[in-house]
Scaffold this motif. Sequence first.
Motif, PDB file in Angstrom:
ATOM      1  N   TYR A   1      12.058  30.633  14.216  1.00  0.00           N
ATOM      2  CA  TYR A   1      11.477  29.811  15.286  1.00  0.00           C
ATOM      3  C   TYR A   1      10.670  28.657  14.679  1.00  0.00           C
ATOM      4  O   TYR A   1      10.778  27.504  15.094  1.00  0.00           O
ATOM      5  CB  TYR A   1      10.579  30.673  16.199  1.00  0.00           C
ATOM      6  CG  TYR A   1       9.693  29.829  17.082  1.00  0.00           C
ATOM      7  CD1 TYR A   1      10.219  29.123  18.172  1.00  0.00           C
ATOM      8  CD2 TYR A   1       8.334  29.691  16.812  1.00  0.00           C
ATOM      9  CE1 TYR A   1       9.417  28.308  18.958  1.00  0.00           C
ATOM     10  CE2 TYR A   1       7.526  28.877  17.595  1.00  0.00           C
ATOM     11  CZ  TYR A   1       8.075  28.191  18.666  1.00  0.00           C
ATOM     12  OH  TYR A   1       7.276  27.383  19.426  1.00  0.00           O
TER      13      TYR A   1
ATOM     14  N   TYR B   1       1.999  19.171  28.176  1.00  0.00           N
ATOM     15  CA  TYR B   1       3.353  19.308  28.719  1.00  0.00           C
ATOM     16  C   TYR B   1       3.193  19.360  30.229  1.00  0.00           C
ATOM     17  O   TYR B   1       2.366  20.142  30.729  1.00  0.00           O
ATOM     18  CB  TYR B   1       3.983  20.639  28.291  1.00  0.00           C
ATOM     19  CG  TYR B   1       4.642  20.661  26.935  1.00  0.00           C
ATOM     20  CD1 TYR B   1       5.594  19.714  26.584  1.00  0.00           C
ATOM     21  CD2 TYR B   1       4.344  21.667  26.029  1.00  0.00           C
ATOM     22  CE1 TYR B   1       6.216  19.760  25.346  1.00  0.00           C
ATOM     23  CE2 TYR B   1       4.960  21.723  24.783  1.00  0.00           C
ATOM     24  CZ  TYR B   1       5.893  20.762  24.460  1.00  0.00           C
ATOM     25  OH  TYR B   1       6.516  20.804  23.251  1.00  0.00           O
TER      26      TYR B   1
ATOM     27  N   ARG C   1      18.522  25.660  20.367  1.00  0.00           N
ATOM     28  CA  ARG C   1      18.172  26.096  19.010  1.00  0.00           C
ATOM     29  C   ARG C   1      19.005  27.332  18.667  1.00  0.00           C
ATOM     30  O   ARG C   1      18.732  28.430  19.148  1.00  0.00           O
ATOM     31  CB  ARG C   1      16.678  26.388  18.916  1.00  0.00           C
ATOM     32  CG  ARG C   1      15.875  25.141  19.278  1.00  0.00           C
ATOM     33  CD  ARG C   1      14.414  25.274  19.095  1.00  0.00           C
ATOM     34  NE  ARG C   1      13.745  24.112  19.670  1.00  0.00           N
ATOM     35  CZ  ARG C   1      12.449  24.047  19.942  1.00  0.00           C
ATOM     36  NH1 ARG C   1      11.668  25.083  19.672  1.00  0.00           N
ATOM     37  NH2 ARG C   1      11.916  22.962  20.462  1.00  0.00           N
TER      38      ARG C   1
ATOM     39  N   LEU D   1       7.308  27.523  31.090  1.00  0.00           N
ATOM     40  CA  LEU D   1       6.946  27.004  29.757  1.00  0.00           C
ATOM     41  C   LEU D   1       7.619  27.824  28.659  1.00  0.00           C
ATOM     42  O   LEU D   1       8.080  27.290  27.655  1.00  0.00           O
ATOM     43  CB  LEU D   1       5.423  26.995  29.585  1.00  0.00           C
ATOM     44  CG  LEU D   1       4.901  26.405  28.281  1.00  0.00           C
ATOM     45  CD1 LEU D   1       5.363  24.967  28.076  1.00  0.00           C
ATOM     46  CD2 LEU D   1       3.379  26.444  28.223  1.00  0.00           C
TER      47      LEU D   1
ATOM     48  N   ARG E   1      10.656  26.527  27.998  1.00  0.00           N
ATOM     49  CA  ARG E   1      10.504  25.084  27.753  1.00  0.00           C
ATOM     50  C   ARG E   1      11.158  24.296  28.889  1.00  0.00           C
ATOM     51  O   ARG E   1      11.895  23.348  28.657  1.00  0.00           O
ATOM     52  CB  ARG E   1      11.085  24.679  26.386  1.00  0.00           C
ATOM     53  CG  ARG E   1      10.193  25.034  25.228  1.00  0.00           C
ATOM     54  CD  ARG E   1      10.705  24.458  23.931  1.00  0.00           C
ATOM     55  NE  ARG E   1      11.916  25.112  23.509  1.00  0.00           N
ATOM     56  CZ  ARG E   1      11.956  26.209  22.771  1.00  0.00           C
ATOM     57  NH1 ARG E   1      10.839  26.750  22.349  1.00  0.00           N
ATOM     58  NH2 ARG E   1      13.098  26.743  22.450  1.00  0.00           N
TER      59      ARG E   1
ATOM     60  N   HIS F   1      10.365  15.427  17.554  1.00  0.00           N
ATOM     61  CA  HIS F   1       9.942  16.818  17.756  1.00  0.00           C
ATOM     62  C   HIS F   1      10.353  17.681  16.549  1.00  0.00           C
ATOM     63  O   HIS F   1      10.807  18.817  16.701  1.00  0.00           O
ATOM     64  CB  HIS F   1      10.544  17.383  19.051  1.00  0.00           C
ATOM     65  CG  HIS F   1       9.674  18.367  19.767  1.00  0.00           C
ATOM     66  ND1 HIS F   1       8.934  18.066  20.874  1.00  0.00           N
ATOM     67  CD2 HIS F   1       9.420  19.676  19.525  1.00  0.00           C
ATOM     68  CE1 HIS F   1       8.272  19.146  21.294  1.00  0.00           C
ATOM     69  NE2 HIS F   1       8.555  20.143  20.478  1.00  0.00           N
TER      70      HIS F   1
ATOM     71  N   ARG G   1      13.711  19.388  16.537  1.00  0.00           N
ATOM     72  CA  ARG G   1      13.846  20.638  17.290  1.00  0.00           C
ATOM     73  C   ARG G   1      14.439  20.432  18.686  1.00  0.00           C
ATOM     74  O   ARG G   1      14.688  21.397  19.398  1.00  0.00           O
ATOM     75  CB  ARG G   1      12.468  21.305  17.448  1.00  0.00           C
ATOM     76  CG  ARG G   1      11.881  21.751  16.136  1.00  0.00           C
ATOM     77  CD  ARG G   1      10.392  22.033  16.251  1.00  0.00           C
ATOM     78  NE  ARG G   1      10.054  23.274  16.916  1.00  0.00           N
ATOM     79  CZ  ARG G   1      10.104  24.478  16.359  1.00  0.00           C
ATOM     80  NH1 ARG G   1      10.516  24.589  15.112  1.00  0.00           N
ATOM     81  NH2 ARG G   1       9.745  25.547  17.031  1.00  0.00           N
TER      82      ARG G   1
END
Length: 374
Positions: free
Chosen positions: A26, A131, A165, A222, A225, A274, A277
């Motif tokens: 991660y 965010y 990812r 969240l 994401r 980012h 990512r």
Amino acid sequence: LTVTPVCIDDYRSLAKRRLPRMVFDYLDGGAESERSLHRNLGAFAAINFAPRRLVDVSHRNSSVSLFGRTLPTPFVVAPTGLNGALWPDGDVALARAARSAGIPFVLSTASNATIEDVAERAGGDLWFQLYVVQRDLARLLVGRAKEAGYRVLVLTVDVAVNGKRDRDLRNGFAIPFRQTPRSVLDAVTHPRWALGQIRHGLPQLANFASPDATDVNAQAALMRRQMDASFCWQDLQALRDAWPGRLIVKGIMTATDVNRCRELGVDAVVLSNHGGRQIEDVQAPIDLLAEISNQNAMPLLVDGGIRRGADAVKALALGAKAVLLGRAILYGLAAAGEEGAGHVLQILTAEFDTTLALVGCPDPARLNRQFIQL
Ligand code: HOC
């Protein structure tokens, strides 16, 4: 620590050893085939210095000026989510390391300690990263940050949706950790990490912890994401009008968007993909900086791929005011908590100073493109 790490890559190896595979992946991984991630690293490696000789470098300083203040070094600790998964109470440990080094710490919306907790237990030059998961909640978080004394607001704009990812998908990475035979084996074979997590309690998205249903939904969003993907320029204008302090927009990747931010009264932008990512096949921010910094009156910060003090020298020579550290400091945190994060900052600061001497520039304020082989 049995062997003293001497560079960021040593800390990466230690982090890899201490963390379960899924947590290390991660931290270390990027989007899809990780080309953006590798491009960030490769872009720094492709920049050569043009060192100036016979310059008096016997007296040097490492400080830079940002928003009318002097920072002792050009480093800012980037906002990163889930720091508590790397080290118990990871947000406070990072913030304390930043405070000891006299540099800003940016607390993520996705932190595992609350806005207030970090202000009380760490203090220092605190910035808050936003965010926008839900607009009402965003207003609430911004108000809390202001109340708690956070000086700068950093709006992240490159997570309209979750980047793919592959490592996380393969590992089934999620918070709370899913208990599968593989993840349990991963945890028990990393007992130092597992014991820390058990003693401290598994990380939660602390800013959202509340018994009311809205926050539970926001917390879940969240985790995935999943931001408010309708947030756009007029919303940025409203945020600008509402936040009285310095406002930075992070995640900008074109000259056009830099200019638009400036027109809206944004104080600085972070050129960022980012850390590779989110979107695959995008330019490295340091390359974008090289293209646009001489056209811009607005302060530009940069992140993505900084693993050496020399990388910060390159960024400043190409026009950045400061650089943000994500993975570099997180490897230190994951390996040895506050001590490791602090040591990473010492290593980078020493490398920065050595590089200034070797390129023949005793003062970062005098760095410019003449120190780069163009
Ligand atoms: C699980 C919640 O910016 C990243 C971070 C993500 C923040 C939200 C994490 O991993 O790039």
